[in-house]
Design an enzyme around this catalytic site. Structure first.
Site, PDB file in Angstrom:
ATOM      1  N   ALA A  10       0.825  -1.213   0.000  1.00 52.11           N
ATOM      2  CA  ALA A  10       0.000   0.000   0.000  1.00 52.11           C
ATOM      3  C   ALA A  10       0.854   1.256   0.000  1.00 52.11           C
ATOM      4  CB  ALA A  10      -0.924  -0.005   1.216  1.00 52.11           C
ATOM      5  N   TYR A 101      -2.669  -6.756  -2.531  1.00 56.21           N
ATOM      6  CA  TYR A 101      -2.459  -5.378  -2.981  1.00 56.21           C
ATOM      7  C   TYR A 101      -3.569  -4.472  -2.451  1.00 56.21           C
ATOM      8  CZ  TYR A 101       0.999  -7.440  -6.021  1.00 56.21           C
ATOM      9  OH  TYR A 101       2.098  -8.122  -6.482  1.00 56.21           O
ATOM     10  N   HIS A 361     -45.779  18.074   9.199  1.00 56.20           N
ATOM     11  CA  HIS A 361     -45.328  19.144   8.308  1.00 56.20           C
ATOM     12  C   HIS A 361     -44.339  20.087   8.999  1.00 56.20           C
ATOM     13  CE1 HIS A 361     -49.190  18.086   6.394  1.00 56.20           C
ATOM     14  NE2 HIS A 361     -49.748  18.361   7.549  1.00 56.20           N
TER      15      HIS A 361
END
Length: 457
Positions: A10, A101, A361
């Site tokens: 990495a 990998y 609402h």
């Protein structure tokens, strides 16, 4: 059973990503590529994970600080063989070493288990794949069916370039063998790098067998060197996840327009419309319907719930037969009992809403307890924050809160109370009381509205 350690490469910069972020931290399905690889390594019971880092190492360590990995620095990036040389001092002679990998995130547990099982007692198991267009990949060189070498694209002759079986870079061998071969690597090649693939020829020279195992799908061993390849990995992953859900009985209106960035468990007859995003751990009950454009993250949804379009639910629990949305937002700590209604442009945060209550609402309910069978009118706000501290609002059962009311916490409204529209409630309300808090209405006769004045030229 022989113990297993994993080495994850990495250290690459990822120049073609055109990004300040280390390549392996770019995400697939909402998770860094290298995290996918670490998670898979854990699934195959790796005793130790050695993570080779270089470019952006500080950020990499920061992002993966909770992972129990052995950090191994590759100060100069001189090839895959050089990377493995940095980890070699940590290898035990009698363990198997699997090389992976960090930019190939889709490798599967099943493929790795096949590879490890195929490893000869004193040899190498190598993962390969056959491609229609093998350009750019190291070619597998065979003699009498056995793998004798891997030749990189830049070093291959015309005949070798015709070979379609290529190296994926994934291999497993004993710690003792790897240490011996890595010590003898050289960089006599066109790139001046130390290739891990040279150990294949060394194994043959030592009389060891090299066993090739083909990956079932190229995309699971594909790496991402640029954003185009990254997007291809993302699409493949999402397609695979969508197919699994479809086969398990979930109805996806358009599988190509559905993204999952975590895990989804579900009951029967679930229906998900287009452009829905699932993040973290999401649990759906039976007969759940999710409308277009919704985002669900780390939440639990009960049976027969309908989530209407463009609602966002995060770290919340929704009870059976509730109705959510459209355009609702349930923030962390929201817990709705069964048969509740939460409508458009309603935000609920760190609050419990009881059975059958409706918040339909343009309302904010935060740091609150709402009892059962309540009606919270449009424009109601629980004023929970004084600029320094947050306070709680408690609403009993069968309470009616009229539109445009402000409930200034800390405050308690007892069962059966009614809050008139426009009230500002600053004191506790007793059972069955009516609260009205408004300026008396005035009527002015003959009132004329102002008119606009014309501006002279």
């Amino acid at each position: 059973m022989t113990q297993l350690s994993v080495v994850i490469l990495a250290a690459g910069k990822g120049t073609r990503m055109y990004s300040d972020l280390p390549k392996v931290l770019h995400t697939v399905a909402g998770k860094p590529m290298v995290q996918h690889v670490i998670d898979t390594a854990k699934q195959i019971d790796a005793k130790q994970i050695h993570l080779i880092y270089g470019h952006g190492g500080e950020l990499l360590q920061q992002r993966l600080s909770s992972e129990p990995v052995n950090w191994v620095l590759q100060a100069e990036q001189l090839g895959t063989g050089h990377a493995m040389q940095q980890a070699a001092p940590f290898f035990a002679d009698d363990e198997n070493i699997l090389m992976l990998y960090g930019d190939a995130p889709l490798i599967t547990k099943e493929t790795l288990e096949r590879l490890i099982a195929a490893k000869p007692a004193n040899g190498i198991a190598l993962l390969t794949v056959e491609l229609e267009n093998p350009t750019g990949y190291g070619r597998i060189i065979r003699e009498n069916g056995s793998v004798v070498a891997i030749v990189e694209q830049k070093d291959a002759n015309a005949e070798q370039l015709k070979i379609r079986e290529v190296n994926t870079g994934v291999m497993v061998a004993s710690g003792a063998s790897f240490k011996k071969w890595l010590a003898n690597l050289n960089n006599n090649n066109a790139q001046g790098e130390y290739y891990i693939t040279d150990v294949i020829a060394m194994a043959n020279q030592d009389g060891y067998k090299v066993q090739a195992v083909q990956a079932s799908e190229f995309m699971e061993v594909e790496g991402a060197n640029n954003r185009l390849q990254l997007a291809a990995l993302e699409r493949f992953y999402q397609k695979t996840q969508a197919e699994k859900l479809l086969l398990a009985g979930v109805r996806l209106i358009d599988p190509a327009r559905f993204d999952i960035r975590g895990s989804l468990t579900h009951g029967k007859d679930v229906e998900i419309d287009v452009n829905v995003i699932i993040e973290g751990e999401v649990k759906l009950g039976n007969r759940v319907r999710i409308g277009a454009g919704c985002v669900l993250k780390n939440c639990e949804i009960g049976d027969d719930v309908e989530i209407k379009p463009y609602s966002v639910i995060e770290d919340a629990v929704v009870g059976k037969a509730a109705q959510i949305g459209p355009f609702s937002r349930l923030r962390p700590g929201a817990n709705l009992a069964e048969e509740t209604h939460v409508g458009n442009f309603v935000e609920i945060k760190n609050a419990q809403v009881g059975k059958g209550s409706k918040v339909n609402h343009l309302t904010y309910v935060g740091d609150a307890e709402v009892g059962s069978n309540c009606n919270i009118g449009a424009g109601v706000i629980t004023c929970n924050y004084d600029g320094a501290n947050k306070f709680k609002t408690i609403i009993g059962n069968n309470v009616f809160v009229g539109s445009d009311s402000q409930l200034v916490a800390p405050v308690t409204i007892a069962d059966g109370a009614t809050i008139g529209a426009g009230a500002t409630v600053t004191k506790d309300v007793a059972e069955n009381e009516l609260v009205i808090s408004r300026v008396p209405q005035r009527h002015i006769q003959g009132w004329q509205r102002p008119t606009k004045k014309k501006i002279a030229d």
